[in-house]
Design a protein around this motif. Sequence first.
Motif, PDB file in Angstrom:
ATOM      1  N   ILE A 111       0.859  -1.172   0.000  1.00  0.00           N
ATOM      2  CA  ILE A 111       0.000   0.000   0.000  1.00  0.00           C
ATOM      3  C   ILE A 111       0.900   1.229   0.000  1.00  0.00           C
ATOM      4  O   ILE A 111       1.638   1.461   0.963  1.00  0.00           O
ATOM      5  N   VAL A 134      -1.051  -1.230  -4.421  1.00  0.00           N
ATOM      6  CA  VAL A 134      -2.184  -0.313  -4.331  1.00  0.00           C
ATOM      7  C   VAL A 134      -1.644   1.068  -4.008  1.00  0.00           C
ATOM      8  O   VAL A 134      -0.778   1.203  -3.144  1.00  0.00           O
ATOM      9  N   ILE A 148      -6.703   3.867  -5.713  1.00  0.00           N
ATOM     10  CA  ILE A 148      -7.873   4.366  -4.991  1.00  0.00           C
ATOM     11  C   ILE A 148      -7.649   5.866  -4.841  1.00  0.00           C
ATOM     12  O   ILE A 148      -6.810   6.291  -4.049  1.00  0.00           O
ATOM     13  N   PHE A 158     -10.811   5.536   2.606  1.00  0.00           N
ATOM     14  CA  PHE A 158      -9.814   4.615   2.052  1.00  0.00           C
ATOM     15  C   PHE A 158     -10.031   3.202   2.583  1.00  0.00           C
ATOM     16  O   PHE A 158      -9.991   2.227   1.825  1.00  0.00           O
ATOM     17  N   LYS A 159     -10.259   3.073   3.889  1.00  0.00           N
ATOM     18  CA  LYS A 159     -10.471   1.749   4.482  1.00  0.00           C
ATOM     19  C   LYS A 159     -11.658   1.043   3.842  1.00  0.00           C
ATOM     20  O   LYS A 159     -11.564  -0.142   3.494  1.00  0.00           O
ATOM     21  N   GLU A 161     -13.070   1.630   0.854  1.00  0.00           N
ATOM     22  CA  GLU A 161     -12.813   1.336  -0.556  1.00  0.00           C
ATOM     23  C   GLU A 161     -11.830   0.175  -0.713  1.00  0.00           C
ATOM     24  O   GLU A 161     -12.036  -0.711  -1.547  1.00  0.00           O
ATOM     25  N   LEU A 162     -10.779   0.161   0.085  1.00  0.00           N
ATOM     26  CA  LEU A 162      -9.799  -0.923  -0.012  1.00  0.00           C
ATOM     27  C   LEU A 162     -10.445  -2.259   0.315  1.00  0.00           C
ATOM     28  O   LEU A 162     -10.249  -3.239  -0.408  1.00  0.00           O
ATOM     29  N   LYS A 163     -11.216  -2.296   1.384  1.00  0.00           N
ATOM     30  CA  LYS A 163     -11.880  -3.549   1.759  1.00  0.00           C
ATOM     31  C   LYS A 163     -12.829  -4.007   0.658  1.00  0.00           C
ATOM     32  O   LYS A 163     -12.880  -5.191   0.317  1.00  0.00           O
ATOM     33  N   TYR A 165     -12.687  -3.351  -2.643  1.00  0.00           N
ATOM     34  CA  TYR A 165     -11.964  -3.859  -3.804  1.00  0.00           C
ATOM     35  C   TYR A 165     -11.226  -5.164  -3.530  1.00  0.00           C
ATOM     36  O   TYR A 165     -11.200  -6.055  -4.379  1.00  0.00           O
ATOM     37  N   LEU A 166     -10.658  -5.302  -2.349  1.00  0.00           N
ATOM     38  CA  LEU A 166      -9.978  -6.558  -2.030  1.00  0.00           C
ATOM     39  C   LEU A 166     -10.959  -7.711  -1.916  1.00  0.00           C
ATOM     40  O   LEU A 166     -10.639  -8.838  -2.249  1.00  0.00           O
TER      41      LEU A 166
END
Length: 172
Positions: A111, A134, A148, A158-159, A161-163, A165-166
């Motif tokens: 990240i 990322v 992102i 961010f948290k 969106e990352l979760k 997409y992952l």
Amino acid sequence: MILKAFKEKSNQKYINKLLSERTASVHNKKINSIGVILHLNEFSDFEAIRNYFKSLGLIANRIKIIGFAEEEKDLGYQWETYVNSKDFGWKGKINNVELQTFIDTEFDALISFYKQSSLELNLITAQSKANFKVGLSNKDQRLYDLIINVSPDEFNLFKNELKKYLTVLNKL
């Protein structure tokens, strides 16, 4: 001042060479280890990042975070690893053993949590042996597998969106 410009040009050429040779071969395995690169001028809440990845089920010793500061006086001593511009030489040479170890570690995900484009941070990202990269910055899209586009101060967004997409990519 002139030498600094030549050094930056040398490192940028090295980054371009690395990125032109990069092949996007992302594995479909779950994320078990993660590396995080922070720019201390933009985001410095080390514990918030560590706690977020723990909440995703990662083991604490599989999370490695480094912080970058422009000047050595800006460095805090709470970081696992912290670097500044003196840790970078010509043609992509790294002058810090801990940073070189971070780069050589084959994380499942990296990240790059910075928006401000920085030659040193881009060099770390480009050299990293991480499988899935990322980033927040879309200045050079060749660096990342997933971008992102949020500001570092929007950590909660961010948290989420990352979760999201992952999970879609079946990485969690």
